[in-house]
Design a protein around this motif. Sequence first.
Motif, PDB file in Angstrom:
ATOM      1  N   ASP A 260      -5.765   9.885  -1.271  1.00  0.00           N
ATOM      2  CA  ASP A 260      -5.943   8.932  -0.178  1.00  0.00           C
ATOM      3  C   ASP A 260      -5.095   7.689  -0.413  1.00  0.00           C
ATOM      4  OD1 ASP A 260      -7.732  10.607   1.060  1.00  0.00           O
ATOM      5  OD2 ASP A 260      -9.517   9.607   0.233  1.00  0.00           O
ATOM      6  N   ASP A 261      -4.742   7.019   0.668  1.00  0.00           N
ATOM      7  CA  ASP A 261      -3.924   5.812   0.569  1.00  0.00           C
ATOM      8  C   ASP A 261      -4.527   4.781  -0.379  1.00  0.00           C
ATOM      9  OD1 ASP A 261      -2.153   6.910   2.317  1.00  0.00           O
ATOM     10  OD2 ASP A 261      -2.589   5.569   4.003  1.00  0.00           O
ATOM     11  N   ALA A 262      -5.860   4.643  -0.369  1.00  0.00           N
ATOM     12  CA  ALA A 262      -6.502   3.624  -1.198  1.00  0.00           C
ATOM     13  C   ALA A 262      -6.221   3.853  -2.679  1.00  0.00           C
ATOM     14  CB  ALA A 262      -8.007   3.619  -0.944  1.00  0.00           C
ATOM     15  N   ILE A 263      -6.179   5.103  -3.088  1.00  0.00           N
ATOM     16  CA  ILE A 263      -5.906   5.423  -4.495  1.00  0.00           C
ATOM     17  C   ILE A 263      -4.435   5.177  -4.824  1.00  0.00           C
ATOM     18  CG2 ILE A 263      -5.885   7.283  -6.209  1.00  0.00           C
ATOM     19  CD1 ILE A 263      -8.268   8.502  -4.720  1.00  0.00           C
ATOM     20  N   ILE A 264      -3.561   5.592  -3.912  1.00  0.00           N
ATOM     21  CA  ILE A 264      -2.118   5.373  -4.125  1.00  0.00           C
ATOM     22  C   ILE A 264      -1.805   3.884  -4.135  1.00  0.00           C
ATOM     23  CG2 ILE A 264       0.180   5.792  -3.181  1.00  0.00           C
ATOM     24  CD1 ILE A 264      -1.083   8.280  -4.348  1.00  0.00           C
ATOM     25  N   GLU A 265      -2.488   3.126  -3.280  1.00  0.00           N
ATOM     26  CA  GLU A 265      -2.229   1.688  -3.188  1.00  0.00           C
ATOM     27  C   GLU A 265      -2.483   0.981  -4.513  1.00  0.00           C
ATOM     28  OE1 GLU A 265      -4.644   0.369   0.024  1.00  0.00           O
ATOM     29  OE2 GLU A 265      -3.096   0.739   1.561  1.00  0.00           O
ATOM     30  N   GLU A 266      -3.476   1.414  -5.277  1.00  0.00           N
ATOM     31  CA  GLU A 266      -3.758   0.776  -6.558  1.00  0.00           C
ATOM     32  C   GLU A 266      -2.557   0.891  -7.495  1.00  0.00           C
ATOM     33  OE1 GLU A 266      -7.299   2.304  -8.285  1.00  0.00           O
ATOM     34  OE2 GLU A 266      -8.604   1.661  -6.636  1.00  0.00           O
TER      35      GLU A 266
END
Length: 291
Positions: A260-266
């Motif tokens: 998910d984007d949230a994981i990649i964003e980190e």
Amino acid sequence: MAPLARRLVDSVVSGVDDWMTEKLGEEFNERLARVPLNLTTTGVDPFGLDPQWTKYALASVAFLHRHYFRTEVFGAENLPKDRVLLVANHSGQLPIDGALIGASLFMDVEPPRFMRAMVEKWTQTLPFVSLLFSRVGQVVGVPENAKRLLESEEALLVFPEGSRGISKTFDKRYQLVDFGLGFMRLALETNTPIVPVAVIGGEEQYVSVGNFGALAKLLRMPSFPVLPQLLLPFGALPLPTRYRIYLGEPMRFTGDPDDDDAIIEEKVFAVKGTVQSMVNRGLKARKSVFF
């Protein structure tokens, strides 16, 4: 080709080669001979790179690198010798920063590397520019191209800020805008280390005080900057700021590229934070914009 025309071309080529040797020394030719090129039977590589075009493009950029912008390179020893994704801040209204990063990898890294860069899709609509980019080894910024290059153990430069970074106005200089997520998914998919890159000097080469948004839209350009220096004699030339390029230690990430984007964003935030910190330290160490 007619004999007279052939002699004229040979004379021009000989003159250019002599100029290259005079300005860049034999080091340039020696380094060029050590860079492997994967040429097809047509004389170009799978992406359209032509050795002769590339030679003279590299010479032009190397001259700017050594003599006009007098680039200082730090951390050359950090660059891996195989596949690598270079992630840099972007600025300057024109992609001179990308060209000088490429010159740094060729002139200051051992062994010399030939760098690829992802160019904006809209550049393919510009007469001659699309052909030029292809012949000097730069490719359209789509994931398929990037993956093929990294799987071929290339050094690939990306600017995650995109056109928003290069078109910053002077009051926003050296303040990174949001990074896209694509480069991180690419690094995870290809198991490629990321080398953060900080570029100091690009923000001052063209001082933008605004943007003609409506005109940019009409011309189908990402921006149309307001550059007061264009009113001065020779104002179209970039100011001879002194570039300083910092290559950071490789960063390695693991995980699923389809997360998910949230994981990649980190993970992306970690890279962006590192680049911004390197930029801040570079600015603090700089004593002068021009010297």
